[in-house]
Design a protein around this motif. Structure first.
Motif, short mmCIF file in Angstrom:
data_model
loop_
_atom_site.label_atom_id
_atom_site.label_comp_id
_atom_site.label_asym_id
_atom_site.label_seq_id
_atom_site.Cartn_x
_atom_site.Cartn_y
_atom_site.Cartn_z
N LYS A 1 -5.32 -0.60 -7.82
CA LYS A 1 -6.63 -1.27 -7.79
C LYS A 1 -7.38 -1.02 -9.10
O LYS A 1 -8.03 -1.92 -9.64
CB LYS A 1 -7.45 -0.76 -6.61
CG LYS A 1 -6.94 -1.23 -5.26
CD LYS A 1 -7.75 -0.63 -4.11
CE LYS A 1 -7.23 -1.09 -2.76
NZ LYS A 1 -7.97 -0.46 -1.63
N GLU A 2 -7.29 0.21 -9.61
CA GLU A 2 -7.90 0.52 -10.92
C GLU A 2 -7.26 -0.34 -12.01
O GLU A 2 -7.94 -0.86 -12.91
CB GLU A 2 -7.72 1.99 -11.26
CG GLU A 2 -8.50 2.96 -10.40
CD GLU A 2 -8.19 4.40 -10.78
OE1 GLU A 2 -7.93 4.67 -11.97
OE2 GLU A 2 -8.20 5.26 -9.87
N ASP B 1 -4.54 3.06 -4.86
CA ASP B 1 -5.83 3.18 -5.55
C ASP B 1 -5.66 3.01 -7.05
O ASP B 1 -6.50 2.39 -7.72
CB ASP B 1 -6.47 4.54 -5.25
CG ASP B 1 -6.99 4.64 -3.82
OD1 ASP B 1 -7.26 3.58 -3.22
OD2 ASP B 1 -7.11 5.76 -3.31
N GLU B 2 -4.58 3.55 -7.60
CA GLU B 2 -4.32 3.37 -9.03
C GLU B 2 -4.04 1.91 -9.35
O GLU B 2 -4.46 1.41 -10.41
CB GLU B 2 -3.15 4.27 -9.46
CG GLU B 2 -3.51 5.74 -9.50
CD GLU B 2 -2.30 6.63 -9.71
OE1 GLU B 2 -2.48 7.75 -10.24
OE2 GLU B 2 -1.17 6.23 -9.34
N GLU C 1 0.82 -1.21 0.00
CA GLU C 1 0.00 0.00 0.00
C GLU C 1 0.86 1.27 0.00
O GLU C 1 0.39 2.35 -0.33
CB GLU C 1 -0.94 0.01 1.21
CG GLU C 1 -2.06 -1.02 1.15
CD GLU C 1 -1.59 -2.43 1.46
OE1 GLU C 1 -0.41 -2.60 1.91
OE2 GLU C 1 -2.36 -3.38 1.24
#
Length: 288
Positions: free
Chosen positions: A158-159, A155-156, A57
């Motif tokens: 995860k995208e 987050d990127e 993370e």
């Protein structure tokens, strides 16, 4: 019908290991590289992906923090892969997995002591089998794309994981993929934005620059990983790991044999502190 797997070979000595390696094949293919681990029970994956390390993370920030506080160490690195190699050298968890093309080096690492619940444990040497299309050099476009995933936020990433199921054209229209291309173009200005999503999902064997003494000494190479893991429905049919075990009770004798052949801490870790430690230990154990 129950499939009974053949027990792993248990190494008894260096000569026994060498004899086994000379005939170590899978479907007619010889190993691409080897990896030695002091504990047979460890899962083979990069440190940055391990839950107990808890770095995935924070990968992007960790990479930037290290460059920020020691910019002079990275001034000659031309690519993100170069930087990851150096970070791996300094023991920052990365998406690289150390391997070697020298099986005796792998055996040395497998002979280190390891305890679980107070008991010494067996080590293992794994042979890595991959087809030629999954083998690359340090300057490969595919390697650049995989290395620069380290520049994405969690987050990127995860995208990106959600986009892997798209076909190639739709995949390359995703904003997060365009951001990845932006990072790649910093090191390769003429890179064409046609990334195959399958090329980011599966690890690749990389032949690095022989740019530091430790890589040279250890005949080092790397597996680079893109996606954190394949889904439960996907199987990497190309990657094959075959192993032999190094019994806990044989480790000390095998390591002594390796030292007589010049494979020891001082030769594999050429930094002066490692050499000094090895020499001190050798004389401390010399009863003569």
């Amino acid at each position: 019908m129950v499939r009974i797997s053949r027990p792993a070979h248990r190494v008894q000595s260096v000569s026994d290991f060498v004899e086994y390696v000379m005939d170590w094949t899978r479907s007619g293919q010889r190993p691409v590289a080897f990896r030695g681990e002091r504990f047979k029970g460890w899962q083979t994956q990069p440190k940055v992906f391990r839950p107990d390390v808890a770095m995935y993370e924070h990968e992007k920030n960790a990479v930037r923090d290290l460059v920020s506080v020691h910019p002079q160490e990275f001034r000659d690195d031309e690519t993100m892969f170069d930087r990851l190699v150096r970070m791996q050298h300094f023991e920052l968890p990365t998406r690289l997995l150390d391997v070697t093309v020298n099986p005796l080096v792998a055996l040395y690492f497998a002979t280190a002591d390891h305890k679980e619940n107070g008991e010494l444990q067996d080590g293992k040497v794994q042979a890595l089998f991959l087809p030629e299309e999954r083998q690359r050099y340090y300057d490969s476009d595919r390697v650049s794309c995989m290395a620069n995933l380290a520049n994405l936020t969690v987050d990127e990433k995860k995208e990106m994981a959600r986009a892997y199921s798209l076909d190639q054209d739709d995949f390359n229209e995703e904003p997060v993929v365009k951001r990845l291309v932006w990072f790649v173009r910093i090191e390769k200005p003429h890179f064409e934005a046609k990334i195959n999503p399958d090329h980011l999902k599966q690890p690749v064997f990389v032949k690095p620059k022989m740019s530091n003494r430790r890589i040279i000494a250890q005949s080092g190479a790397f597996l680079i990983y893109g996606a954190r893991r394949l889904s439960s429905r996907e199987v990497d049919t190309d990657l094959r790991l075959s192993r032999v075990l190094v019994p806990a009770e044989k480790k000390a004798a095998i390591r002594t044999q390796l030292e007589r052949l010049g494979v020891h801490a001082s030769s594999l870790f050429p930094e002066i502190d490692k050499a000094a430690g090895f020499i001190a230990k050798r004389y401390a154990n010399d009863e003569g």
